[in-house]
Design an enzyme around this catalytic site. Structure first.
Site, mmCIF file in Angstrom:
data_model
loop_
_atom_site.group_PDB
_atom_site.id
_atom_site.type_symbol
_atom_site.label_atom_id
_atom_site.label_comp_id
_atom_site.label_asym_id
_atom_site.label_seq_id
_atom_site.Cartn_x
_atom_site.Cartn_y
_atom_site.Cartn_z
ATOM 1 N N ASP A 91 44.475 27.731 8.677
ATOM 2 C CA ASP A 91 43.897 28.805 8.777
ATOM 3 C C ASP A 91 42.322 28.678 8.767
ATOM 4 O O ASP A 91 41.923 28.480 7.577
ATOM 5 C CB ASP A 91 44.485 29.832 7.720
ATOM 6 C CG ASP A 91 43.564 31.209 7.861
ATOM 7 O OD1 ASP A 91 43.312 31.595 8.980
ATOM 8 O OD2 ASP A 91 43.783 32.022 6.805
ATOM 9 N N ASP A 274 39.072 31.984 14.280
ATOM 10 C CA ASP A 274 40.088 32.222 13.384
ATOM 11 C C ASP A 274 41.319 31.798 13.947
ATOM 12 O O ASP A 274 42.049 32.480 14.617
ATOM 13 C CB ASP A 274 40.079 33.618 12.579
ATOM 14 C CG ASP A 274 40.979 33.479 11.727
ATOM 15 O OD1 ASP A 274 41.693 32.491 10.866
ATOM 16 O OD2 ASP A 274 41.033 34.684 10.986
#
Length: 385
Positions: A91, A274
């Site tokens: 992430d 992201d």
């Protein structure tokens, strides 16, 4: 000289950590399959904005796990000696590493791999606690140090979180065990050193950067490359974009257009790249206009659905970044699952000093090989091969 060149190539290859990612059904898809999505949405307001720029105390980070509702790409790491395996989200929108532990009695932990410190000869306990808040509760746990196996190398003395409570039975259906954050250390809860920083500090990667390729079609083939770039995953040249704020991988967008007309970000805006967010998210008013333009409407499950036949007739949506255009075709921003199609856009409002904020999630990254350059604080983008 030839042998020196070959030796240098071997050394570089040994310092390039390749982590295969697999594509699985998302948490949302698992909840739908088990008839739990409506109950989830009633009790857990899905708010992607709450992941970014949280107000946090020194030992508290705010990382809403509901924001991983649509994430589909996961990798495997090992923690401890011998290694205990975990499926994690790599992430770029967070910085901590945490996994479930045997101390966790929550239902959410019961169907996932749980780290047992007693089974690791290299585990070192700390007295530090970790609390990552979200929704109606928080993931609480402790911090410890151990060896993390990632991409075939050993990241020694890595700090990570061991969860003791994970609220929300919905996490029982999550296709992942934990999170491995790849953002800057400045946003790490408890000041914990992120995995990539620890790899770099130990000289285990050859370059202070990493890159991501997400496959559009296959369950396998996606990859995170720690410490390098693989040109076979993209076409043309990488275009470099300065990081505007070092925390998240935040950059400046010039504009967003459709059919040559500006539809959002007219005076420039900020965006976060992201991998931990599946969709393209932006201000609710701008997203509402885009949903209307592409003919998307909300169904009873709260999804923005669209006729699959529209894919052939809709225009590209173009993101201009640092003077370069990055078009997304309808087949990229409309998500097909069997016979149903949903919009790849989602609304959110994040109150920031820089104004309008967008999140370039997997819908965007699937189309553009992305390099996250810590040494030069830049993001590199090129069309996928």
């Amino acid at each position: 000289m030839k042998w020196l060149l070959l030796l240098s190539l071997v050394v570089l290859s040994e310092c390039l950590v390749k982590v295969p990612l697999v594509r699985k059904k998302s948490l949302r898809q698992n909840l739908i399959k088990n008839g739990k999505l409506k109950d989830f949405l009633k009790t857990h307001k899905h708010n992607p904005a709450s992941k970014y720029f949280p107000e946090a105390a020194a030992l508290i980070g705010d990382e809403p796990l509901e924001n991983y509702l649509d994430t589909e790409y996961f990798g495997t790491i090992g923690i401890g000696t011998p290694a205990q395996d975990f499926t994690v989200i790599f992430d770029t929108g967070s910085s901590n590493l945490w996994v479930p532990s045997v101390y966790c009695s929550s239902l959410a932990c019961s169907d996932h791999n749980q780290f047992n410190p007693d089974d690791s000869s290299t585990f070192e306990a700390t007295s530090q606690e970790l609390s990552i808040t979200y929704g109606t509760g928080s993931m609480t746990g402790i911090l410890g140090y151990d060896t993390v196996q990632v991409g075939g190398i050993s990241d020694t003395n890595q700090i990570f979180g061991l969860s003791e409570t994970e609220p929300g039975s919905f996490l029982y259906y999550a296709p992942f065990d934990g999170i491995l954050g790849l953002a800057y250390p400045s946003i790490s809860a408890s000041g914990a050193t992120p995995v990539f920083d620890n790899l770099w500090d130990q000289g285990l990667v050859s370059q202070d950067l990493f890159s991501v390729y997400l496959s559009s079609n296959d369950d396998s083939g996606s990859v995170v490359l720690l410490g390098g770039i693989d040109s076979s995953y993209y076409t043309g040249s990488l275009n470099w974009v300065p990081v505007s704020v070092e925390g998240y991988w935040q950059i400046t967008l010039d504009s967003i257009t459709m059919d040559g007309e500006t539809i959002a970000c007219s005076g420039g805006c900020q965006a976060i790249v992201d991998t931990g967010t599946s969709l393209l998210t932006g201000p609710t008013s701008a997203i509402a206009n885009i949903q209307s333009d592409i003919g998307a409407s909300e169904n009873s499950d709260g999804e923005m659905v669209i006729s699959c036949s529209s894919i052939d007739s809709l225009p590209d949506i173009v993101f201009t970044i640092n003077g370069v255009q990055y078009p997304l075709s309808p087949s990229a921003y409309i998500l097909q699952d069997d016979d149903s199609c949903t919009s790849g856009f989602e609304g959110m409002d994040v109150p920031t000093s820089s104004g309008e904020l967008w999140i370039l999630g997997d819908v965007f990254i699937r189309q553009y090989y992305t390099v996250f350059d810590r040494a030069n604080n830049k993001v590199g983008l090129a069309p996928v091969a």
